[in-house]
Design an enzyme around this catalytic site. Structure first.
Site, PDB file in Angstrom:
ATOM      1  N   HIS A   1       0.824  -1.044  -0.021  1.00 29.84           N
ATOM      2  CA  HIS A   1      -0.001  -0.166  -0.156  1.00 29.84           C
ATOM      3  C   HIS A   1       0.856   1.429  -0.125  1.00 29.84           C
ATOM      4  CE1 HIS A   1      -3.616  -2.165   2.193  1.00 29.84           C
ATOM      5  NE2 HIS A   1      -3.196  -2.831   0.973  1.00 29.84           N
TER       6      HIS A   1
ATOM      7  N   GLU B   1      -4.645   6.561  -2.566  1.00 31.69           N
ATOM      8  CA  GLU B   1      -3.948   5.212  -1.897  1.00 31.69           C
ATOM      9  C   GLU B   1      -4.236   4.161  -3.223  1.00 31.69           C
ATOM     10  OE1 GLU B   1      -5.285   3.168   1.919  1.00 31.69           O
ATOM     11  OE2 GLU B   1      -6.434   2.056   0.256  1.00 31.69           O
TER      12      GLU B   1
HETATM   13  P1  GTP Z   1      -8.282   1.849   7.224  1.00 25.01           P
HETATM   14  O1  GTP Z   1      -8.915   2.987   8.178  1.00 25.01           O
HETATM   15  O2  GTP Z   1      -8.982   0.541   7.132  1.00 25.01           O
HETATM   16  O3  GTP Z   1      -7.920   2.382   5.845  1.00 25.01           O
HETATM   17  O4  GTP Z   1      -6.735   1.402   7.913  1.00 25.01           O
HETATM   18  P2  GTP Z   1      -5.312   2.039   7.236  1.00 25.01           P
HETATM   19  O5  GTP Z   1      -5.371   3.186   6.810  1.00 25.01           O
HETATM   20  O6  GTP Z   1      -4.286   1.535   8.501  1.00 25.01           O
HETATM   21  O7  GTP Z   1      -5.231   0.881   6.001  1.00 25.01           O
HETATM   22  P3  GTP Z   1      -4.424  -0.171   5.476  1.00 25.01           P
HETATM   23  O8  GTP Z   1      -3.376   0.186   4.787  1.00 25.01           O
HETATM   24  O9  GTP Z   1      -4.010  -1.443   6.750  1.00 25.01           O
HETATM   25  O10 GTP Z   1      -5.617  -0.794   4.731  1.00 25.01           O
HETATM   26  C1  GTP Z   1      -6.461  -0.288   3.835  1.00 25.01           C
HETATM   27  C2  GTP Z   1      -7.135  -0.854   2.800  1.00 25.01           C
HETATM   28  O11 GTP Z   1      -6.303  -2.137   2.295  1.00 25.01           O
HETATM   29  C3  GTP Z   1      -8.632  -1.558   3.209  1.00 25.01           C
HETATM   30  O12 GTP Z   1      -9.471  -0.641   2.888  1.00 25.01           O
HETATM   31  C4  GTP Z   1      -8.622  -2.575   2.235  1.00 25.01           C
HETATM   32  O13 GTP Z   1      -9.091  -2.474   1.075  1.00 25.01           O
HETATM   33  C5  GTP Z   1      -7.238  -3.231   2.213  1.00 25.01           C
HETATM   34  N1  GTP Z   1      -7.007  -4.262   3.347  1.00 25.01           N
HETATM   35  C6  GTP Z   1      -6.342  -4.178   4.528  1.00 25.01           C
HETATM   36  N2  GTP Z   1      -6.283  -5.125   5.324  1.00 25.01           N
HETATM   37  C7  GTP Z   1      -6.964  -6.315   4.622  1.00 25.01           C
HETATM   38  C8  GTP Z   1      -7.303  -7.299   4.957  1.00 25.01           C
HETATM   39  O14 GTP Z   1      -6.984  -8.073   6.023  1.00 25.01           O
HETATM   40  N3  GTP Z   1      -8.162  -8.109   3.973  1.00 25.01           N
HETATM   41  C9  GTP Z   1      -8.407  -7.436   2.924  1.00 25.01           C
HETATM   42  N4  GTP Z   1      -9.279  -8.295   2.236  1.00 25.01           N
HETATM   43  N5  GTP Z   1      -8.331  -6.489   2.638  1.00 25.01           N
HETATM   44  C10 GTP Z   1      -7.622  -5.551   3.298  1.00 25.01           C
HETATM   45 MG    MG Z   2      -7.607   2.959   4.165  1.00 22.66          MG
END
Ligand code: GTP
Ligand code: MG
Length: 240
Positions: free
Chosen positions: A155, A174
């Protein structure tokens, strides 16, 4: 332009609601201003999303020409819906204002880049990150460090300038880079996550199986990657 339409619909819903509350009361200008500011901001996010996806398309065709290899299998783009934006702001106990969204949500504009191989994931991401007109705001490498449940993806949050009459607005996008196998896995895991009506025992059994699948897919991917490297040579931008 779906989301803009959605916002316009919301704007007219606010108007209807206010009219029903008191047949004579005019539409609250504060509400209208807030919604139109939202519409403007969503258009900026949309612009940022197109900027990044165009850059990715250009990289993909350059690879195609120079190395006869398409690193990008396909891309998916989405703007977060207004309902999801509001839900997320609530969850994070943040005020629902355009300013607060701008300062706190980095995934309003999202692109998923699905590549054939892991090498492609890193070469496309590295070439994009190196471009001088965009900034890398945050990197989460869940390929190097998979999540507990087995989730893998790279990411990256980029800030890209969107030029309006008022100047350059650096806007976050993102980007989730992953392989076909990672995407295949994430889709099923995502579907399972919303199956809250399943008994706990079955949910945890499926989660365990999914974790095994993640490892198995990772192995298959490594083996196929190595065949691909052997017959094509390591692509540019990656270490062998
Ligand atoms: P958010 O508040 O959820 O956006 O947390 P964050 O900003 O820490 O985001 P992170 O980069 O960990 O993950 C954001 C996005 O990655 C999610 O909206 C999903 O699209 C994807 N994602 C992250 N973890 C998972 C997971 O365990 N399973 C799946 N299917 N998708 C995931
Ligand atoms: Mg996110």
């Amino acid at each position: 332009r779906v989301n803009t339409n959605e916002l316009r619909a919301r704007l007219s819903a606010i108007a209807d609601e206010l009219e029903q509350r008191d047949g004579t009361s005019p539409i609250e200008t504060a509400d209208v201003d807030a919604v139109s500011e939202f519409i403007d901001q969503m258009q900026v996010y949309e612009g940022a999303m197109y900027e990044i996806s165009t850059k990715l398309e250009i990289l993909d065709s350059e690879f195609q020409v120079h190395f006869s290899h398409d690193p990008i299998h396909h891309m998916e783009r989405r703007l977060k819906s207004i309902d999801s934006i509001i839900d997320k702001m609530h969850r994070k106990h943040l005020p629902i204002t355009v300013r607060s969204v701008r300062d706190n949500l980095f995934d309003v504009a999202g692109i998923r880049v699905i590549c054939n191989y892991r090498d492609d994931v890193y070469s496309v991401a590295n070439y994009l990150s190196a471009q001088s007109d965009i900034q890398v705001l945050r990197v989460k490498d869940y390929i190097l460090n998979p999540k507990q449940n087995g989730y893998r993806s790279l990411h990256v949050i980029y800030a890209v300038p969107v030029f309006l009459s008022s100047g350059a607005h650096y806007t976050p996008v993102e980007v989730q880079f992953r392989t076909i196998a990672m995407d295949y896995w994430a889709s099923l895991e995502h579907a399972l996550r919303y199956k809250t009506d399943l008994p706990d025992a079955r949910l945890s059994e499926h989660s365990q199986t999914l974790l095994d699948c993640a490892r198995a897919l990772q192995n298959v991917e490594t083996q196929m990657q190595s065949i691909h490297r052997d017959i094509n040579g390591a692509p540019q931008g990656t270490q062998a």
